[in-house]
Design a protein around this motif. Structure first.
Motif, short mmCIF file in Angstrom:
data_model
loop_
_atom_site.label_atom_id
_atom_site.label_comp_id
_atom_site.label_asym_id
_atom_site.label_seq_id
_atom_site.Cartn_x
_atom_site.Cartn_y
_atom_site.Cartn_z
N ALA A 295 40.88 38.05 33.68
CA ALA A 295 39.78 37.87 34.63
C ALA A 295 40.23 38.24 36.04
O ALA A 295 39.51 38.94 36.77
CB ALA A 295 39.30 36.42 34.59
N ALA A 296 41.42 37.79 36.43
CA ALA A 296 41.92 38.07 37.78
C ALA A 296 42.14 39.56 37.99
O ALA A 296 41.80 40.11 39.05
CB ALA A 296 43.22 37.30 38.01
N ARG A 297 42.70 40.24 37.00
CA ARG A 297 42.96 41.68 37.14
C ARG A 297 41.66 42.46 37.27
O ARG A 297 41.57 43.42 38.04
CB ARG A 297 43.77 42.17 35.95
CG ARG A 297 45.23 41.76 35.99
CD ARG A 297 45.98 42.18 34.74
NE ARG A 297 47.41 41.88 34.85
CZ ARG A 297 48.26 41.96 33.84
NH1 ARG A 297 47.84 42.35 32.63
NH2 ARG A 297 49.53 41.68 34.02
N GLN A 298 40.64 42.05 36.53
CA GLN A 298 39.36 42.76 36.60
C GLN A 298 38.71 42.58 37.97
O GLN A 298 38.15 43.53 38.53
CB GLN A 298 38.43 42.27 35.48
CG GLN A 298 38.89 42.73 34.11
CD GLN A 298 38.16 42.06 32.95
OE1 GLN A 298 38.39 42.41 31.80
NE2 GLN A 298 37.31 41.10 33.22
N VAL A 299 38.79 41.37 38.51
CA VAL A 299 38.24 41.11 39.84
C VAL A 299 39.01 41.90 40.90
O VAL A 299 38.42 42.53 41.79
CB VAL A 299 38.28 39.60 40.15
CG1 VAL A 299 38.06 39.35 41.64
CG2 VAL A 299 37.23 38.87 39.34
N LYS A 300 40.33 41.86 40.82
CA LYS A 300 41.17 42.56 41.79
C LYS A 300 40.88 44.07 41.77
O LYS A 300 40.73 44.71 42.83
CB LYS A 300 42.64 42.30 41.49
CG LYS A 300 43.63 42.85 42.51
CD LYS A 300 45.04 42.35 42.18
CE LYS A 300 46.04 42.78 43.24
NZ LYS A 300 46.37 44.21 43.16
N GLU A 301 40.79 44.63 40.57
CA GLU A 301 40.50 46.06 40.44
C GLU A 301 39.15 46.40 41.06
O GLU A 301 39.00 47.40 41.77
CB GLU A 301 40.51 46.45 38.96
CG GLU A 301 40.05 47.86 38.65
CD GLU A 301 41.08 48.93 38.94
OE1 GLU A 301 40.77 50.13 38.77
OE2 GLU A 301 42.21 48.57 39.35
N PHE A 302 38.16 45.56 40.83
CA PHE A 302 36.83 45.83 41.38
C PHE A 302 36.81 45.70 42.89
O PHE A 302 36.25 46.55 43.59
CB PHE A 302 35.81 44.87 40.75
CG PHE A 302 34.45 44.97 41.39
CD1 PHE A 302 33.69 46.12 41.23
CD2 PHE A 302 33.95 43.94 42.16
CE1 PHE A 302 32.44 46.23 41.82
CE2 PHE A 302 32.70 44.04 42.75
CZ PHE A 302 31.94 45.19 42.59
N LEU A 303 37.41 44.65 43.41
CA LEU A 303 37.39 44.46 44.86
C LEU A 303 38.12 45.58 45.59
O LEU A 303 37.72 46.00 46.68
CB LEU A 303 38.02 43.11 45.23
CG LEU A 303 37.25 41.86 44.79
CD1 LEU A 303 38.02 40.60 45.19
CD2 LEU A 303 35.84 41.84 45.37
#
Length: 398
Positions: A295-303
């Protein structure tokens, strides 16, 4: 034109206890601030967000798990907020519990253990009582029996493959199987052309599909009538997939031999031969860590790049990030949206280096890299101009 001199610190807010392994993904230019009322992103597990109001800075919500019933997805779509989940991160944990429950229920292990505990205080008589009483818990072996698997996502495919290793015959039904799932599935898994075929030929049935208007109540009086006498049904997906009134009747008559579910409620607890499990499917340390990290990696990639993977409300879209100024736009899936966006860029004498556009239902997402803005210059009023286009939901310039 003005130039960015430092990157804005992004704020992450958690609404449940999130594994430290996941939070460690957010390092430089991030802060985890649970007092912030207008963060860039939320990370959560089962927290109910339906009564929440979202600030104008919110860009993403990530559920460290698969189900998103606790998130107002439609509201997020209307506001251009990406909702992520983590399919597959807890797949091994759920698979292990499915197979454990399959074998334990077939051998009447749960009932046998509970009965044995009632012998406390019998002292030296326990051994004799056990030998006399064990015949009431005679079960059956799963070897050579047929397991029907409904849904061949990350969990279903693992269950199917491992059941073959347990010498079961496996028949599966999934009209929407993905290419990745198809590649991971053993060639020895038999394909059911219809779900009715699976119902009619299975000794055990395990279901791994989401709850939708089409799947709700899929286990009911009509479908039970197709199944073998004494079939065992395992539900580790959603309680709403089962018509509980019909299930209670089928258990009482013996049409369904056992109902093993990870979603107990008052009705289930009163059912004969139901095996209620306290929602343990993904409850392992490893699963919680995997979900949090994903979840954290997906958010970081998007931001950081605008790339989307594993969104439940917007299309997946990815463009290699090269450091050029990037324009992203969520918009309605209607004709000429991309043309209007690119026209707005041309009005600012900006060249397009690369772009991707993907659609999903009523919405679409466009990512555009700008060729002649490599120094990171901010284009005054560009975001405002794009937002003036009818049908634009949210624009972000990275």
């Amino acid at each position: 034109m003005s130039t960015i001199t430092s990157e804005k610190v992004k704020t992450i807010k958690t609404l449940n206890n999130i594994s430290e392994s996941g939070l460690k993904v957010f390092k430089d230019n991030y802060t985890v601030d649970n007092d912030n009322e207008n963060p860039d992103a939320y990370l959560l597990r089962s927290f109910n967000m339906h009564t929440m109001e979202f600030g104008n800075n919110l860009k993403a919500i990530a559920r460290a798990g698969a189900g998103v019933n606790n998130i107002p997805v439609d509201k997020c779509s209307e506001q251009g907020i990406v909702v992520f989940n983590t399919p597959g991160a807890n797949a091994n944990a759920v698979k292990e519990l499915v197979l454990t429950s399959l074998m334990a229920s077939s051998r009447n292990l749960f009932a046998g253990v509970n009965w044995t505990k009632t012998l406390a205080g019998e002292g030296e008589q326990i051994s004799k009582l056990v030998e006399a009483g064990k015949k009431q818990f005679v079960g059956k072996e799963i070897k050579g029996k047929t397991l029907g698997v409904i849904g061949l996502g990350a969990i279903g495919a693992l269950v199917a493959n491992d059941a073959l290793d347990l010498d079961m015959d496996v028949i599966a039904f999934d009209p929407f199987i993905s290419v990745d799932a198809a590649w991971s599935l053993s060639r020895n898994v038999q394909r059911a052309m219809t779900i009715e075929q699976l119902f009619a030929n299975s000794d055990y049935i395990t279901v791994h599909v989401p709850f939708t208007k089409d799947t709700g109540g899929m286990f009911n009086e009509e479908t039970f009538s197709i199944m073998k006498q004494g079939v065992h049904i395992l539900n580790f997906s959603r309680g709403e997939l089962v018509n509980e009134k019909d299930m209670a009747a089928a258990l009482e008559s013996g049409k369904v031999g056992k109902y093993i579910t990870d979603f107990p409620n008052e009705n289930v607890l009163k059912m004969k031969n139901a095996v209620p499990i306290p929602h343990l499917g993904a409850s392992t340390k490893e699963s919680e860590e995997n979900c949090a990290i994903m979840a954290a990696r997906q958010v970081k990639e998007f931001l950081e790049t605008g790339n989307i993977k594993n969104s439940v409300n917007f299309p997946n879209a990815s463009l290699p990030y090269t450091g050029k100024r990037r324009v992203t736009a969520f918009h309605q899936n209607v004709p000429n949206m991309v043309g209007q966006i690119t026209s707005a860029l041309s009005n600012f004498n900006l060249n397009i280096a690369d772009m991707v556009n993907r659609s999903r239902g009523e919405y679409a997402y466009t990512v555009i890299d700008i060729e002649n803005n490599v120094n990171g210059d901010i284009i005054p009023n560009l975001e405002e101009k794009i937002n003036q286009i009818k049908g634009i939901v949210k624009t972000r310039i990275i």
